[in-house]
Design an enzyme around this catalytic site. Structure first.
Site: not given
Ligand code: ZN
Length: 697
Positions: A483, A614
């Site tokens: 992140e 997906h």
């Molecule tokens: Zn990511």
């Protein structure tokens, strides 16, 4: 609502950081309604007077967007980190109007025409590269939304959009319903022997909450009854640890035939989705739907994606055979007389893992206190990118006592960015998982001032307990680095237009480059060991544990690679078709791809595609390859540091500055292939990913 109330509404500020401590759910509706009303008026004006200039189109839209960034951004953020029924109600009360207004802007004919005219005018030549990219992206987005279609074609285009959205809901509901419809109830302790305590607890809880629960029976983890379901947190540990082949076979069968029978059968929906997307592609002037997907991505063509697939596949094929033999041998040693089948793989893989790497998350945790890990991370980015991170809680208003604020300075000591960190899990009002989001984007304001980028970094690590600091698992450390990588791309941008600064406007098959790049440093010995200290003894992580972490990284990597390729190749093959004959079957495609990507052949009854969310209802259609594409990029980028010498501080710093000035600086202001080439001096290749995966000899 009086003017005075609006004047004091913290969501209507126009400068500084959002005043989080003051924002309450009751501020949401009046603030958003006020901004929407204002924007509606401005937009009507804008459409009426639009001229083919940068300032009358893109810049004017950005001025409107800027106010929403400050009003809507914090609300969306608080939904994730400080949820409450009141906030949710307020959010939902205005969400519909926000979406409608957004669509109106995107589908505006006058604005589209003006931007198009701008592109064709002389003024185009006076704009810079980032401006060109922004304009091209806006035109393409409008075109893909059907803006150039007229009459019958436009009507059909909208019909297709509606149908696809209905079918998507139906598809997902079928998967959900058929997942819920099956479960396996066990009552004999022999049958659950070997299944971990946490999974048994979940199974007992599931029994107690189910309709099967009988009067007077209260299930416990120790004594049962246990109810295993097809939800991943229940299904996965069951397949990994249940000793009974017969029970595993039963579970595997129901799992791989979800949403393929009777009323819940998704087979006809798969057919409809493929045909409708192809028809949509043709209306837009493309040969197939794969081309539509790639139009907004970094990958240049279906052929380029397939070339990547094939290189990775052929390198993984032989090692995957070896991995299968290793499993088979282990099974035989342990008394299994038959050939391994699909339902045996997860089980024997876990036995092999236990045999090879006898360490657990809990053994590693004491070495990774959040404070030490943050120190290590900040000193790493200082070494490679020359930036300095400062704690600056006093400069920000925060939504929770655990949340913190930091600023980032460049080499000259000037502040260039800021970020919030909300590190701990708070199940009562915070969403699970980890994410980076933008709070403020870097932009040069019309009057000349510069808005610095600010990011939110949100994790769900274990909070401190009493005297014990927050101790992280290795996975949580990797997640924080991941992140932070996204955050760096948002914060170290040098682009001055919000539409292309930081992560804005970056093609999404390359957006994981910076994040996965940062994860690599968790496997660099001096970096990792340097941020560990046992919270009681102060000892660094022992070498032996570090070696095991590294070895575990490539465990069964060929088989895992092939599994991902099977999914990506099936997806791409389905969507690159230019017509679907009556004899066309998605399952035939899956079967053909499986022959090339799996040691075990596809079972005739396998209907996995019927639950492949997906690529049918989800946004990964003709885009599943992106996972691998981005991994290739990030591994290749990291290998530039390996080539320079990871332990040569000067070389690392030089390479790091180049990475900062290209990948982290350019945002969406330049095509990602050019950005990559500027950094690496050549186009990306699969070599580094294969090497990191242990698949290169
Ligand atoms: Zn990511």
């Amino acid at each position: 609502m009086t003017t005075n109330d609006l004047a004091n509404n913290p969501l209507l500020t126009t400068t500084g950081l959002p005043p989080f401590a003051e924002i309450l759910p009751e501020h949401v509706v009046p603030a958003i309604q006020h901004r929407l009303q204002q924007a509606e008026e401005e937009f009507t004006q804008l459409e009426a007077n639009v001229k083919p200039t940068w300032s009358a189109t893109i810049e004017a839209l950005d001025e409107m967007g800027k106010l929403f960034e400050r009003a809507w951004g914090p609300v969306a953020h608080l939904q994730g980190v400080k949820n409450s029924p009141e906030l949710r109600d307020a959010y939902e009360a205005v969400l519909g109007d926000m979406v409608t207004f957004g669509l109106k802007v995107k589908q505006s004919q006058p604005i589209y025409a003006a931007i198009k005219e701008l592109k064709e005018s002389d003024a185009w030549n006076s704009l810079d590269k980032a401006q060109h990219r922004i304009i091209d992206a806006q035109l393409l987005a409008a075109e893909l939304a059907g803006i150039s279609l007229e009459g019958k074609e436009r009507k059909r285009f909208n019909e297709i959009a509606n149908k696809l959205s209905q079918i998507a809901t139906e598809f997902s509901n079928h998967v959900l319903d058929s997942t819920k419809a099956h479960s396996l109830k066990l009552t004999d302790t022999e049958e659950v022997a070997g299944i971990p305590e946490s999974a048994l607890q979940l199974a007992a809880q599931s029994y107690n909450q189910s309709e099967e629960k009988e009067e007077g029976i209260e299930a416990t983890a120790e004594a049962g009854p246990w109810r295993f379901t097809l939800d991943i947190p229940s299904f996965s540990p069951f397949m990994q640890h249940c000793k009974s082949r017969e029970l595993r076979k039963q579970m595997y069968h129901v799992y791989t035939t979800r949403a393929s029978l009777g009323e819940l059968d998704n087979t006809p929906l798969i057919d409809k989705i493929l045909k409708l997307r192809l028809e949509k592609a043709k209306l837009l002037g493309y040969k197939n739907f794969a081309e539509v997907s790639l139009a907004t991505k970094m990958a240049p063509s279906v052929a380029a994606v397939e070339e990547m697939f094939e290189t990775l596949r052929s390198a993984s094929w032989e090692p995957a055979q070896q991995e299968m033999k290793e499993l088979q041998a282990l099974a035989k040693e342990n008394g299994e007389t038959e050939e391994l089948k699909h339902w045996d793989i997860a089980f024997w893989s876990e036995r092999l893992r236990e045999k090879k790497f006898d360490f657990t998350d809990e053994q590693l945790r004491p070495y990774f206190s959040l404070e030490r890990v943050l120190d290590g991370l900040f000193s790493l980015v200082n070494r490679i990118f020359g930036i300095t991170v400062h704690a600056a809680d006093e400069k920000a208003s925060l939504w929770h006592d655990d949340a913190r604020y930091f600023t980032i300075d460049n080499e000259a000591g000037e502040q260039i960015a800021g970020f919030y960190l909300d590190p701990y899990s708070r199940p009562e009002n915070k969403r699970g998982g980890a994410w980076m989001d933008d709070c403020l984007s870097r932009r040069k304001n019309t009057e000349g001032s510069l808005q610095l980028p600010v990011a939110y970094l949100v994790c769900n690590s274990t909070p401190p307990v009493g005297e014990k600091p927050s101790l992280m698992t290795f996975r949580e450390v990797e997640t924080l680095f991941h992140e932070f990588g996204h955050g760096l791309q948002h914060m170290l941008t040098t682009i001055d237009y919000a539409d292309a600064s930081g992560i804005n406007g970056v093609e999404w098959d390359s957006v994981e480059l910076a994040s996965q790049f940062m994860e690599n440093w968790c496997y660099h010995k001096p970096t990792l060991i340097g941020m560990t200290a046992h919270y009681e003894t102060g000892e660094p992580l022992p070498d032996a544990l570090f070696e095991k972490i590294c070895a575990a990284r490539t465990f069964r990597s060929a088989s895992n690679m092939l599994r991902q390729l099977m999914l990506g190749m099936t997806d791409m093959t389905l969507y690159k078709q230019e017509k679907y004959d009556d004899s066309f079957s998605a399952f035939d495609v899956q079967k053909e791809v499986t022959e090339k990507t799996s040691i075990l052949p596809m079972l005739p009854q396998d209907r996995f595609l019927c639950a492949f969310q997906h690529i049918f209802p989800g946004g990964y259609c003709a885009g599943y390859y992106s996972y691998k594409w981005a991994e290739v990029l990030s591994a290749d980028a990291f290998s530039a540091f390996e080539e320079a010498g990871l332990d040569d501080e000067e070389a690392v710093a030089t390479t790091g500055r180049r990475f900062r000035d290209t990948v982290l600086a350019m945002g969406g202001g330049q095509h990602p292939m050019e950005v990559f080439k500027d950094f690496r001096g050549r186009e990306p290749n699969t070599g580094a990913l294969l090497r990191h995966s242990g698949l290169l000899n």
